[in-house]
Design a protein around this motif. Structure first.
Motif, PDB file in Angstrom:
ATOM      1  N   UNK A 253       5.001   1.461  11.075  1.00 23.70           N
ATOM      2  CA  UNK A 253       6.262   0.720  11.229  1.00 23.70           C
ATOM      3  C   UNK A 253       7.205   1.043  10.075  1.00 23.70           C
ATOM      4  N   UNK A 254       8.479   0.787  10.324  1.00 25.23           N
ATOM      5  CA  UNK A 254       9.450   0.914   9.246  1.00 25.23           C
ATOM      6  C   UNK A 254       9.472  -0.401   8.452  1.00 25.23           C
TER       7      UNK A 254
ATOM      8  N   UNK B  85       9.504  -2.480  12.709  1.00 28.42           N
ATOM      9  CA  UNK B  85       9.679  -1.833  14.014  1.00 28.42           C
ATOM     10  C   UNK B  85       8.733  -0.635  14.100  1.00 28.42           C
ATOM     11  N   UNK B  86       8.020  -0.552  15.202  1.00 21.49           N
ATOM     12  CA  UNK B  86       7.051   0.526  15.381  1.00 21.49           C
ATOM     13  C   UNK B  86       7.788   1.856  15.563  1.00 21.49           C
ATOM     14  N   UNK B  87       7.397   2.846  14.745  1.00 20.97           N
ATOM     15  CA  UNK B  87       7.997   4.175  14.875  1.00 20.97           C
ATOM     16  C   UNK B  87       6.993   5.190  15.428  1.00 20.97           C
TER      17      UNK B  87
ATOM     18  N   UNK C 112       1.165  -0.750   2.529  1.00 23.83           N
ATOM     19  CA  UNK C 112       2.580  -0.395   2.351  1.00 23.83           C
ATOM     20  C   UNK C 112       2.695   1.069   1.939  1.00 23.83           C
ATOM     21  N   UNK C 113       3.725   1.725   2.419  1.00 21.59           N
ATOM     22  CA  UNK C 113       3.975   3.134   2.111  1.00 21.59           C
ATOM     23  C   UNK C 113       5.304   3.215   1.377  1.00 21.59           C
ATOM     24  N   UNK C 114       5.352   3.999   0.304  1.00 19.99           N
ATOM     25  CA  UNK C 114       6.538   3.966  -0.539  1.00 19.99           C
ATOM     26  C   UNK C 114       7.109   5.329  -0.883  1.00 19.99           C
ATOM     27  N   UNK C 115       8.404   5.303  -1.071  1.00 17.81           N
ATOM     28  CA  UNK C 115       9.157   6.337  -1.755  1.00 17.81           C
ATOM     29  C   UNK C 115      10.159   5.554  -2.596  1.00 17.81           C
ATOM     30  N   UNK C 116       9.882   5.443  -3.872  1.00 16.72           N
ATOM     31  CA  UNK C 116      10.617   4.583  -4.808  1.00 16.72           C
ATOM     32  C   UNK C 116      10.373   3.112  -4.476  1.00 16.72           C
ATOM     33  N   UNK C 117      10.658   2.684  -3.268  1.00 15.62           N
ATOM     34  CA  UNK C 117      10.374   1.319  -2.802  1.00 15.62           C
ATOM     35  C   UNK C 117       9.532   1.429  -1.537  1.00 15.62           C
TER      36      UNK C 117
ATOM     37  N   UNK D 252       5.068   0.802   6.704  1.00 16.23           N
ATOM     38  CA  UNK D 252       3.724   0.226   6.656  1.00 16.23           C
ATOM     39  C   UNK D 252       2.861   0.946   7.675  1.00 16.23           C
ATOM     40  N   UNK D 253       1.588   1.102   7.313  1.00 15.71           N
ATOM     41  CA  UNK D 253       0.642   1.659   8.272  1.00 15.71           C
ATOM     42  C   UNK D 253      -0.456   0.619   8.484  1.00 15.71           C
TER      43      UNK D 253
END
Length: 187
Positions: free
Chosen positions: A94-95, A99-101, A171-176, A180-181
């Motif tokens: 999800x973003x 929302x599911x991507x 949680x998955x991050x790039x800077x923030x 989410x997986x």
């Protein structure tokens, strides 16, 4: 009897290793004996092995897709560490708005909903009247805390059948935190 069984297994493995031309040359010699009618056992062994290999290949493919997202979205997370020693049937990505991507093929098997149906929805569409409100609240709070967690929630399949689902969310991050997986399995 054990000796005959072992011999048949070896013969079956030998036959499986032959190409078409070699098999054609010995085919007539392989007529079953009237005195011994046993099933070809090594085919079952091979099918068990093949099924396991196909499952492992599917998991590897799913992880590779997540790694492609990681590269494209520049996540700093170690994707291999997320999947290390995890048992799951479904992956939901999800973003930040939940929302599911993307979902893997296991999503349809587990829920009955197609991948396309799930896109742009939040995973809460799987919840229903029997879903514990306290559990839903805890999940939202843990997501806001942006820390990995595990929870069990009562979800509903497309046909309205309830099932308990263990979810592990990272949680998955790039800077923030950007995505989410969730690794999910029915329990």
């Amino acid at each position: 009897m054990k000796k005959n069984l072992a011999s048949m297994m070896c013969l079956d493995l030998f036959i499986a290793s032959q190409d078409q031309e070699e098999y054609a040359a010995i085919k007539d010699l392989l007529a079953p004996s009237k005195s011994l009618q046993l099933p070809i056992i090594s085919f079952d062994l091979y099918m068990d092995y093949f099924s396991t290999e196909m499952i492992n290949l599917g998991i590897k493919n799913d992880i590779d897709i997540v790694k492609n997202f990681a590269t494209k979205l520049q996540w700093t997370n170690n994707v291999d560490e997320i999947f290390k020693d995890e048992v799951f049937e479904t992956i939901v990505l999800t973003n930040n708005k939940q929302e599911i991507i993307w979902v893997n093929d296991g999503f349809k098997k587990m829920t009955g909903f197609s991948k396309n149906f799930a896109l742009k929805k939040t995973p809460s569409f799987l919840q229903g009247e029997g879903t514990c409100k306290e559990t839903s609240t805890r999940i939202r709070e843990k997501i806001r805390a942006k820390k990995p967690f595990k929870e069990v929630v009562l979800n509903y399949k497309k046909d309205k059948t309830p099932y308990k689902c263990e979810i592990k969310i990272f949680p998955l991050s790039y800077k923030n935190t950007t995505h989410y997986i969730a690794l999910e399995r029915a329990v």
